[in-house]
Design a protein around this motif. Structure first.
Motif, mmCIF file in Angstrom:
data_model
loop_
_atom_site.group_PDB
_atom_site.id
_atom_site.type_symbol
_atom_site.label_atom_id
_atom_site.label_comp_id
_atom_site.label_asym_id
_atom_site.label_seq_id
_atom_site.Cartn_x
_atom_site.Cartn_y
_atom_site.Cartn_z
ATOM 1 N N ARG A 122 0.815 -1.214 0.000
ATOM 2 C CA ARG A 122 0.000 0.000 0.000
ATOM 3 C C ARG A 122 0.858 1.278 0.000
ATOM 4 N NH1 ARG A 122 -5.058 -1.344 4.149
ATOM 5 N NH2 ARG A 122 -5.726 -3.255 3.071
ATOM 6 N N LEU A 123 1.790 1.328 -0.934
ATOM 7 C CA LEU A 123 2.657 2.495 -1.049
ATOM 8 C C LEU A 123 1.878 3.663 -1.647
ATOM 9 C CD1 LEU A 123 5.828 0.671 -2.403
ATOM 10 C CD2 LEU A 123 5.526 1.646 -0.124
ATOM 11 N N SER A 124 2.047 4.824 -1.065
ATOM 12 C CA SER A 124 1.330 6.016 -1.516
ATOM 13 C C SER A 124 2.161 6.791 -2.546
ATOM 14 C CB SER A 124 1.028 6.925 -0.321
ATOM 15 O OG SER A 124 0.438 8.141 -0.746
ATOM 16 N N LEU A 125 1.478 7.276 -3.580
ATOM 17 C CA LEU A 125 2.143 8.078 -4.611
ATOM 18 C C LEU A 125 1.278 9.295 -4.887
ATOM 19 C CD1 LEU A 125 4.365 8.481 -6.697
ATOM 20 C CD2 LEU A 125 3.058 7.055 -8.273
ATOM 21 N N LYS A 126 1.766 10.490 -4.512
ATOM 22 C CA LYS A 126 0.972 11.704 -4.617
ATOM 23 C C LYS A 126 1.366 12.597 -5.785
ATOM 24 C CE LYS A 126 0.010 11.872 0.358
ATOM 25 N NZ LYS A 126 0.114 12.691 1.603
ATOM 26 N N ALA A 127 2.583 12.443 -6.304
ATOM 27 C CA ALA A 127 3.046 13.317 -7.386
ATOM 28 C C ALA A 127 3.941 12.534 -8.343
ATOM 29 C CB ALA A 127 3.809 14.519 -6.819
ATOM 30 N N HIS A 128 3.939 12.959 -9.585
ATOM 31 C CA HIS A 128 4.720 12.278 -10.610
ATOM 32 C C HIS A 128 6.215 12.305 -10.282
ATOM 33 C CE1 HIS A 128 6.260 11.166 -14.568
ATOM 34 N NE2 HIS A 128 5.032 10.820 -14.915
ATOM 35 N N LYS A 129 6.681 13.375 -9.685
ATOM 36 C CA LYS A 129 8.108 13.502 -9.391
ATOM 37 C C LYS A 129 8.581 12.495 -8.343
ATOM 38 C CE LYS A 129 7.389 17.199 -5.987
ATOM 39 N NZ LYS A 129 7.693 18.615 -5.641
ATOM 40 N N GLU A 130 7.641 11.919 -7.601
ATOM 41 C CA GLU A 130 7.991 10.927 -6.576
ATOM 42 C C GLU A 130 7.931 9.496 -7.107
ATOM 43 O OE1 GLU A 130 5.016 11.595 -3.651
ATOM 44 O OE2 GLU A 130 5.705 13.614 -3.131
ATOM 45 N N ALA A 131 7.550 9.342 -8.394
ATOM 46 C CA ALA A 131 7.255 8.016 -8.921
ATOM 47 C C ALA A 131 8.451 7.069 -8.871
ATOM 48 C CB ALA A 131 6.747 8.138 -10.355
#
Length: 222
Positions: A44-53
């Protein structure tokens, strides 16, 4: 006139020597989230922005090869803006297509490479890609402007249905920018023709126009 490269993120931009980031530039945030869930369903890893992908994907502790494969798989399942349906024919088409293997050497006038293949019971899906040069004018002051150069990755997903004798070509399309001369512009029809020529040579098959009504029927069923 001065040629510049801003390095600013743009959709499908190729990042030299960084295959993972190049693929991430080709996908939306929702697509990357879907790939992330496939890679690590329990975490359940969270990804909020493309730059963090990239950082988040590496937290799955999967190999780069696994990550890139899942990204390509996710891309191949996503609808694109353009599609072309044609009839597929040839001898032993079922066996030839079922045994399709990747050959990443550049092919044809556009340097097409087959980078992903997925085999289903009813079809084989192959992702080709090629690079597209983009040149755009950018204003730097009220009296001057410069040309920005970028190179984009353009994918083409081909689905071959040997039993139905149908081939479908899906692709997002691209813009080459307002500083690209008309004689430098790439015609989508030429790119698709190059893909067809490669498949015809590799699989010993032929492509023919398909009646519109049958195209719509296959499209709806798909």
């Amino acid at each position: 006139m001065t040629v510049i490269n801003t390095g600013v993120f743009r959709s499908r931009q190729i990042v030299e020597d960084d295959r993972l980031q190049t693929l991430l530039n080709s996908l939306t945030l929702d697509q990357i989230r879907a790939a992330l869930l496939s890679l690590a369903p329990q975490r359940r890893l969270s990804l909020k922005a493309h730059k963090e992908a990239e950082t988040t994907l590496l937290k799955t502790n999967r190999s780069l090869t696994d990550i890139e494969t899942v990204l390509l798989e996710t891309e191949s399942e996503t609808p694109f803006k353009h599609c072309v349906f044609v009839r597929l024919s040839g001898t032993n088409v079922q066996d030839r297509i079922s045994s399709f293997e990747l050959d990443e050497q550049a092919q044809g006038a556009f340097g097409l490479r087959a980078v992903f293949v997925r085999k289903f019971e009813s079809c084989v899906s192959v992702t080709f890609e090629h690079s597209v040069k983009v040149r755009e004018w950018k204003e730097v002051s009220t009296e001057s402007r410069k040309v920005r150069h970028d190179t984009l990755r353009h994918p083409i997903v081909v689905r071959l249905y040997p039993t139905q004798g149908i081939a479908a070509f899906f692709y997002p399309g691209f813009s080459q920018g307002n500083a690209t001369q008309r004689w430098e512009s790439i015609d989508y029809r030429d790119v698709i023709a190059d893909v067809m020529a490669h498949l015809e040579a590799k699989l010993a098959v032929s492509f023919f126009p398909l009646p519109t009504r049958e195209c719509v029927k296959i499209f709806v069923e798909g």
